[in-house]
Design an enzyme around this catalytic site. Structure first.
Site, PDB file in Angstrom:
ATOM      1  N   ASN A  94      -7.737   1.621   0.696  1.00 52.64           N
ATOM      2  CA  ASN A  94      -7.993   1.310   2.103  1.00 52.64           C
ATOM      3  C   ASN A  94      -8.547   2.529   2.861  1.00 52.64           C
ATOM      4  OD1 ASN A  94      -7.556  -0.025   4.908  1.00 52.64           O
ATOM      5  ND2 ASN A  94      -7.129  -1.610   3.391  1.00 52.64           N
ATOM      6  N   ARG A  95      -8.318   2.552   4.184  1.00 53.69           N
ATOM      7  CA  ARG A  95      -9.080   3.492   5.008  1.00 53.69           C
ATOM      8  C   ARG A  95      -8.411   4.857   5.188  1.00 53.69           C
ATOM      9  NH1 ARG A  95     -10.232  -1.514   6.164  1.00 53.69           N
ATOM     10  NH2 ARG A  95     -12.418  -2.059   6.492  1.00 53.69           N
ATOM     11  N   HIS A 191      -6.151  -5.488  -5.474  1.00 59.91           N
ATOM     12  CA  HIS A 191      -6.920  -6.052  -4.357  1.00 59.91           C
ATOM     13  C   HIS A 191      -7.338  -7.479  -4.737  1.00 59.91           C
ATOM     14  CE1 HIS A 191      -9.864  -6.341  -1.172  1.00 59.91           C
ATOM     15  NE2 HIS A 191      -9.687  -5.091  -0.803  1.00 59.91           N
ATOM     16  N   GLU A 344      -3.154  -7.641  -0.411  1.00 64.03           N
ATOM     17  CA  GLU A 344      -3.013  -6.346  -1.077  1.00 64.03           C
ATOM     18  C   GLU A 344      -1.697  -5.707  -0.660  1.00 64.03           C
ATOM     19  OE1 GLU A 344      -6.652  -4.408   0.572  1.00 64.03           O
ATOM     20  OE2 GLU A 344      -7.058  -6.508   0.952  1.00 64.03           O
TER      21      GLU A 344
END
Ligand SMILES: *[C@@H]1O[C@H](CO)[C@@H](O)[C@H](O)[C@H]1NC(C)=O
Ligand SMILES: *[C@@H]1O[C@H](CO)[C@@H](O)[C@H](O)[C@H]1NC(C)=O
Ligand SMILES: *[C@@H]1O[C@H](CO)[C@@H](O)[C@H](O)[C@H]1NC(C)=O
Ligand SMILES: *[C@@H]1O[C@H](CO)[C@@H](O)[C@H](O)[C@H]1NC(C)=O
Ligand SMILES: *[C@@H]1O[C@H](CO)[C@@H](O)[C@H](O)[C@H]1NC(C)=O
Ligand SMILES: *[C@@H]1O[C@H](CO)[C@@H](O)[C@H](O)[C@H]1NC(C)=O
Ligand SMILES: *[C@@H]1O[C@H](CO)[C@@H](O)[C@H](O)[C@H]1NC(C)=O
Ligand SMILES: *[C@@H]1O[C@H](CO)[C@@H](O)[C@H](O)[C@H]1NC(C)=O
Ligand SMILES: *[C@@H]1O[C@H](CO)[C@@H](O)[C@H](O)[C@H]1NC(C)=O
Ligand SMILES: *[C@@H]1O[C@H](CO)[C@@H](O)[C@H](O)[C@H]1NC(C)=O
Length: 382
Positions: A94-95, A191, A344
């Site tokens: 992710n980010r 994911h 996720e």
């Protein structure tokens, strides 16, 4: 003496490697490895540690392939911009805000590949690498990766194993990783993209009529226009657009509400954020239950992770084709916006930039420590 000893070690190592190679069979004619257990059949490829197909029976007795992906195993690496289709992004999923973080006094800058931020560790992420197949039985498969230091801009090398194993009606997932030399961020996820209808529901190919319940998620992380957590932890009030704790609800229960627009970032309608698990969530309880109102298939998630990301596929651009095992005869085979959901399980997104959350000891690993992810999806009928 020394030389011959060294030589025999080399020979021994070579023969061990050869045995290992011989012991592990080639994939089937479709380029995929197939595992089976009662009520479930799944296919995998080493590229990105991918689950390519997952077959379970619906209430009509028909076997459905309930995850997204490609028929052609060789096509995944040819299309590096493919969605993270049931793969393991890494080493930090992710980010990462502004593509940077500071660890032990050093600030690291990564490639920004998602607006001003880094997504799934940026270019050269684990979900576009060829992993090694390191173990295979009739019901389990293990993929391994050696991720060199600085491969994505993070310090130290990381070694990881991902094992998938099937039991009756159940897909189990176990991931382990170490950073033997230095402290570095590690945060993984599976994911997984679902459409439990396998796109064969004649009344809709969208995801909104799947039912979701998140019984242990009373909080989520507020996001900005780029779907990056702002740092704010939100209590989810009953009946808000994020409320899947108070009752099972159709995923689209709030689509007509004003605050649903842009709810997954600027110009994004749907969900793309993280629901946190309550700190008193009993170990081994179901934390997410997804089901199809049409064919009755249900999927229950259990995990040792502290949160669940939901992404309702807003950005699917309609240019990717579903598998031959999916869809309806005579209907479009293109995967369109809002026609799937990625679920996720992972630790809190961008926790390395939010020390105030207290997640650093779950996201930074160094010598002598082990990262461990466990989870499973159990399939049944509602
Ligand atoms: C599968 O994809 C590869 C890589 O793009 C391509 O060379 C091959 O022709 C494809 N096979 C089929 C059966 O489409
Ligand atoms: C964001 O990253 C850039 C480099 O990509 C850096 O120059 C800048 O200081 C960073 N900003 C913040 C607020 O961390
Ligand atoms: C992962 O890396 C590949 C190869 O560098 C890149 O094309 C792709 O955009 C990256 N994926 C994500 C989700 O950033
Ligand atoms: C795996 O399945 C094959 C074919 O059904 C069988 O011959 C083999 O004995 C099985 N191996 C194990 C370890 O169960
Ligand atoms: C796969 O194994 C080979 C031989 O041990 C090794 O050189 C390579 O780095 C491994 N690849 C990955 C992705 O870990
Ligand atoms: C890490 O890789 C980047 C991109 O290849 C490079 O610019 C940087 O110098 C490398 N840093 C170290 C410490 O090797
Ligand atoms: C991965 O599996 C191999 C083979 O079983 C083992 O030697 C290694 O310690 C494992 N690595 C991790 C990080 O669990
Ligand atoms: C969220 O709920 C908790 C427990 O009920 C409470 O302590 C906290 O103040 C609430 N936070 C906000 C921002 O309302
Ligand atoms: C959604 O599911 C309900 C049953 O739960 C059904 O009555 C309705 O027709 C479905 N809507 C669509 C668009 O499939
Ligand atoms: C469906 O996907 C194919 C393959 O990418 C593409 O060529 C075609 O234009 C798409 N069709 C529509 C209607 O978007």
């Amino acid at each position: 003496m020394k030389l011959s000893c060294a030589t025999s070690i080399v020979f021994a190592a070579a023969s061990v490697a050869a045995n290992l190679a011989r012991r592990l069979p080639d994939p089937g004619p479709d380029g995929k490895y197939t595992l089976t257990a009662p009520g479930i059949r799944a296919k995998f490829i080493p590229y990105a540690a991918t689950l390519t197909n997952l077959f379970v029976k619906d209430k009509f007795g028909i076997e459905r392939d309930v995850v997204l992906g490609y028929d052609n195993a060789s096509y995944y690496p040819v299309d590096p911009e493919h969605p993270v289709y049931n793969e393991v992004p890494g080493r930090y999923a992710n980010r990462i805000g502004n593509g940077s973080f500071t660890l032990d006094g050093v600030t690291y800058h990564l490639a920004k590949n998602d607006g001003p931020n880094t997504l799934h560790s940026g270019p050269n992420n684990w979900s576009t690498r060829f992993w090694n197949l390191t173990d295979l039985t009739n019901s389990s498969i293990t993929f391994s990766i050696y991720d060199p230091a600085n491969s994505t801009g993070m310090p130290g090398h990381v070694e990881a194993n991902v094992t998938y194993f099937l039991e009756k009606n159940k897909w189990n997932i176990k991931m382990e990783a170490i950073s033997p030399d230095t402290r570095t961020p590690i945060m993984l996820t599976q994911h997984t993209y679902f459409n439990l209808d396998a796109f064969a529901n004649p009344s809709t190919n969208k995801i909104w009529n799947h039912t979701l319940q998140l019984p242990h998620s009373h909080r989520n992380l507020a996001i900005d226009g780029n779907a990056l957590p702002t740092g704010e932890i939100v209590n989810i009030s009953r009946n808000s657009i994020y409320d899947f704790w108070s009752a099972p609800r159709p995923l689209g229960f709030a689509t007509a509400r004003a605050d649903f627009a842009n709810s997954c970032g600027s110009t994004c309608n749907g969900y793309n954020g993280q629901w946190l698990l309550d700190s008193d969530t009993p170990k081994d309880d179901v934390v997410a239950k997804l089901s199809s109102n049409w064919n009755g298939i249900s999927a229950e998630l259990r995990t040792n992770q502290a949160g669940i990301i939901l992404y309702t596929c807003y950005w699917m651009d309609g240019l990717i084709l579903m598998k031959s095992t999916q869809g309806l005869v005579g209907a479009s085979k293109n995967v369109t916006s809002s026609s799937c959901i990625a679920i996720e399980a992972q630790d809190w997104v961008d926790g390395i930039n939010h020390p105030e959350w207290g997640r650093l000891n779950k996201q930074i690993f160094g010598p002598g420590q082990k990262y461990e992810w466990e989870g499973s999806w159990t399939f049944g009928l509602v």
